[in-house]
Scaffold this motif. Structure first.
Motif, short mmCIF file in Angstrom:
data_model
loop_
_atom_site.label_atom_id
_atom_site.label_comp_id
_atom_site.label_asym_id
_atom_site.label_seq_id
_atom_site.Cartn_x
_atom_site.Cartn_y
_atom_site.Cartn_z
N GLY A 46 1.17 -1.14 -0.01
CA GLY A 46 0.17 -0.13 0.17
C GLY A 46 0.37 1.07 0.18
N GLN A 50 1.78 3.55 -3.43
CA GLN A 50 1.89 5.87 -3.34
C GLN A 50 2.97 6.64 -3.53
OE1 GLN A 50 -0.97 6.73 0.70
NE2 GLN A 50 0.04 4.71 0.80
N GLN A 60 0.86 4.92 7.27
CA GLN A 60 -0.18 3.81 6.32
C GLN A 60 -0.62 2.96 7.54
OE1 GLN A 60 -0.82 4.69 3.32
NE2 GLN A 60 -2.47 2.27 3.00
N ALA A 216 -4.30 1.25 -1.55
CA ALA A 216 -3.62 1.74 -0.87
C ALA A 216 -4.54 1.08 0.50
CB ALA A 216 -2.98 2.90 -0.14
N SER A 220 -4.25 -2.60 2.45
CA SER A 220 -3.38 -2.18 3.82
C SER A 220 -4.13 -3.11 4.90
CB SER A 220 -3.44 -1.08 4.61
OG SER A 220 -2.58 0.05 3.27
#
Lengths: 326, 265
Positions: A46, A50, A60, A216, A220
Motif C-alpha cells: 500500500g 503511493q 499507513q 492502498a 492495507s
C-alpha cells in the motif's frame, strides 16, 4: 493463459505453492514470520503504490489498524467468526474511511501528504488508546476464525489460515501489479514527475491520487486482518507512528521497482530484526538503522535495484545505445 | 472560415497590474496565427487563460460557440484545446517513448481502468509513429533529462498533439533552439501539424519565423492587443515597430533607417 500474465505474475503464481509447502517443511517459527510478513507486506505494498505517485504515507498504520479493529469488533460485538465476513468488514471499513479522507489527502503532496497521513493515524491511536470498551492501550482479542461454518482447531486451524493468507496475499499482489500497469498506474508515475503536464494531458491528478489512496487503504486493511487473525489480538500500536514507519522502512529497503519487492522486503526486515535482537538485545535498533543507512547510500532505489541493474547490464551486451545529440 | 475560438473583452489582473486588458481575438479552424510581443506583454497569460490555467478576472472565452471561461485545464484539453510550454513540461526521469505512451493512454481512455493493462503493442506503434512525425523516433529509448533542448521541445509539442487537438497553442516553440536550426525546426513542426489541419497559435520572438510561417499575426503590448491582421501589415505597423519589434527589423532596404523614438525589444 500465461500470455495474459507478465513475468512478475508468473513468478508470484509459482511462489504460491512454494509458500504453502514451506508450512510443512520449515520450522514453525519461520513459518510464523512468513505468515505475519504477508500481512504487513500487504501494508508495505500500500505504501509502495503511493510512492509510485511520489507520495510517502507516514500513516499507513491507520488502515492496518482499521482492518484489524474492524475484524476484531465484528467478532467481539456481533459474535461473527467467519473469516470471510471478518475480512469483508475490514475492507468495508477501510473503503469508507479512505474514500472520505481521500477528499482531504488528494489536495496535498510531498511532506504535507506525509505529515497529514501521520496526523490522522495518530488521531486514531489517541482515540483507541482512550477507549476502554476496546481495551484501551491493551487492545482486545479476536475470535478463532471459522470458514463457512467449519471451525477447525489446533494445527488444522493454523494451516488453513496460513494457506488462505498465502492465496489472498498473492492475489492482492497480482491485482496491484495489474493496477500499476493500468492507466491509473501510469498516471501515478506521471504525477510523480510532473503534475502540471498530467492536467494538461486531460486527466485529473487529484482523482488518480484519491483512487490510489483508497486502493492502498483497502490492501492495507486486508493486511491488517491477515496479520491480526493469526496473532488473535489487536491493539492501538497498529496505528502508532513506529508501526507506520516500519512500512516506509520496508518500501525504501526493498524499493518500488516491483510488486514482489515489498513482500520480500517485509520478510527480510523481520529476519534482520530477529537476528539484531538476538545479537544486541538493547541496541538492536542501531543495527536496523545502519541497514537503512547503507541501503539509502549504496542502493537508493532499494534492494530490488540489484535485480533490475543486473537485467539491464545483461541486455546492454551487444547493443549500442543511441547517442544524444542535436 | 468557421470560428473556432473567440475571446471577448478578456481581462486578467494581478493586484493592481493588468496582465491582459480587453483582449479580443478570433481564431478560425485550421488557421496558423503568430503572436508577438515583448516579455511581460501578456502573451503567455492569454494562453494560460484560454487553457484554464488562469481564470480571467472578466471577459468570456467562447470555443465552438460554447462558453469555456473558468473551466478546468483537463476539461479544456478534452474539448480539443492543447498547448506546449516555453519550458518543456515533460516527465524527465522517463524515456521519450514512455512520455508519449502516458500521453496516449490518457488521451485514449477517458474512464479510469483499474486492472486493464494500459499499454499494448498497438499503442507503442502509435507512439513511434507520432515520434516519427516529428522526426524524433531515434530518441525513443532515451531519458528526457539526457536530451538537448530542441528535442525536448519537439517531445513537448508531440505530447500536446496526441489528443488530436483542433486548436494548439505553442509557447515559444523555438526558444532554446539554436539560431541555425530554428527555421528547420519550425518546418518540421508546421509540416507535422498541417497534416492534422490543427489550428495553431504560436508565440514567437523571431520575426523571420513569424513572417515565414504565419499568414496572420497578433501583436501584444502591456496586456493589450496592439495590432491584429495579415503578418506583413502587422510587422510594418508603426506602433508595432515602435513598441514591439523595434525599428531594426525591416523587410525592404527603404525601411532600414531607424525612426525616432523606436525601441528595440
Amino acid at each position: 493463459m500465461t500470455k495474459h500474465l507478465d513475468r512478475t505474475e508468473i513468478g508470484l503464481l509459482v511462489a504460491l505453492p512454494l509458500l504453502i509447502c514451506i508450512a510443512f517443511v520449515l520450522p514453525k517459527w519461520i513459518v510464523n514470520y512468513v505468515h505475519v510478513s504477508m500481512g504487513t507486506g500487504l501494508v508495505a505494498l500500500g505504501v509502495m503504490i503511493q510512492m509510485r505517485a511520489g507520495l510517502v504515507s507516514f500513516g499507513q498504520g491507520l488502515y492496518f489498524c482499521v482492518g484489524g479493529y474492524a475484524a476484531g469488533m465484528t467478532g467481539k460485538f456481533l459474535g461473527v467468526t467467519d473469516f470471510f465476513v471478518l475480512l469483508s468488514a475490514g475492507i468495508a471499513a477501510a473503503l469508507c474511511l479512505s474514500f472520505v479522507l481521500g477528499f482531504l489527502l488528494r489536495r496535498y503532496r510531498e511532506i504535507f501528504y506525509a505529515m497529514l497521513s501521520l496526523a490522522i493515524s495518530m488521531i486514531l491511536f489517541g482515540l483507541l488508546s482512550s477507549t476502554e470498551e476496546l481495551g484501551s492501550t491493551d487492545g482486545f482479542n479476536l475470535p478463532t476464525a471459522s470458514y463457512f461454518g467449519w471451525s477447525p482447531t489446533g494445527e488444522t486451524a493454523r494451516l488453513t489460515l496460513y494457506t488462505l493468507t498465502c492465496f489472498i496475499a498473492i492475489g492482492c499482489a497480482i491485482a496491484l501489479n495489474r493496477f500499476l500497469k493500468s492507466r491509473v498506474g501510469y498516471v501515478n508515475e506521471a504525477i510523480r514527475e510532473n503534475e502540471l503536464r498530467v492536467e494538461y494531458l486531460g486527466t485529473s491528478a487529484h482523482n488518480a491520487v484519491h483512487l490510489t489512496y483508497v486502493v492502498a487503504a483497502v490492501v492495507s486493511a486486508i493486511g491488517g486482518v491477515l496479520w491480526a487473525l493469526p496473532l488473535g489480538h489487536v491493539d492501538p500500536e497498529m496505528t502508532n507512528w513506529t508501526t507506520s514507519g516500519q512500512f516506509v522502512f520496508v518500501s525504501i529497503l526493498s524499493g518500488t521497482g516491483n510488486i514482489a519487492a515489498p513482500l520480500i522486503g517485509t520478510f527480510l526486515l523481520e529476519i534482520i530484526r530477529v537476528y539484531a535482537v538476538e545479537l544486541s538485545p538493547n541496541t538492536w535498533q542501531l543495527i536496523l538503522g545502519s541497514v537503512m543507512l547503507f541501503t539509502i547510500i549504496f542502493l537508493p532505489k532499494g534492494l530490488w535495484s540489484l535485480i533490475t541493474s543486473k537485467q539491464k547490464s545483461s541486455k546492454k551486451i551487444g547493443a549500442s545505445a543511441p547517442k544524444p545529440g542535436e | 472560415m468557421t470560428t473556432l475560438l473567440e475571446t471577448r473583452h478578456l481581462e486578467m489582473k494581478f493586484g493592481a497590474v493588468y496582465a491582459a486588458r480587453d483582449v479580443n481575438i478570433t481564431i478560425n479552424e485550421g488557421e496558423i496565427l503568430g503572436v508577438i510581443g515583448s516579455n511581460g506583454a501578456g502573451k503567455t497569460t492569454f494562453v494560460n487563460m484560454v487553457t484554464g490555467y488562469l481564470s480571467p478576472t472578466s471577459g468570456d472565452i467562447i470555443y465552438r460557440g460554447n462558453k469555456i471561461t473558468g473551466k478546468a485545464t483537463r476539461d479544456i484539453t478534452r474539448l480539443g484545446i492543447c498547448r506546449s510550454f516555453q519550458i518543456p513540461q515533460l516527465f524527465p526521469e522517463l524515456p521519450v517513448l514512455e512520455n508519449m505512451l502516458i500521453a496516449l493512454t490518457i488521451a485514449k481512455q477517458e474512464k479510469p481502468s483499474l486492472f486493464r493493462p494500459a499499454i499494448d503493442r498497438a499503442l507503442e506503434d502509435e507512439a513511434h509513429e507520432l515520434l516519427s512525425h516529428f522526426d524524433i523516433d531515434q530518441y525513443a529509448d532515451q531519458l528526457i533529462q539526457t536530451l538537448p533542448q530542441g528535442v525536448r521541445k519537439l517531445v513537448d509539442i508531440a505530447m500536446a498533439t496526441v489528443a488530436k487537438p483542433d486548436l494548439l497553442f505553442l509557447d515559444e516553440p523555438t526558444s532554446g533552439v539554436s539560431a541555425d536550426e530554428k527555421m528547420e525546426f519550425m518546418r518540421v513542426l508546421i509540416a507535422a501539424l498541417k497534416t492534422t489541419k490543427t489550428a495553431v497559435l504560436f508565440i514567437e520572438h523571431d520575426m523571420e519565423i513569424v513572417e515565414e510561417f504565419s499568414p496572420r499575426c497578433v501583436a501584444f503590448y502591456e496586456g493589450t492587443i496592439l495590432a491584429d491582421g495579415p503578418t506583413d501589415e502587422v510587422l510594418q505597423d508603426d506602433k508595432v515597430r515602435e513598441f514591439v519589434i523595434g525599428s531594426e527589423f525591416h523587410r525592404t532596404p527603404t525601411d532600414a533607417a531607424p525612426k525616432e523614438g523606436a525601441q528595440q525589444c
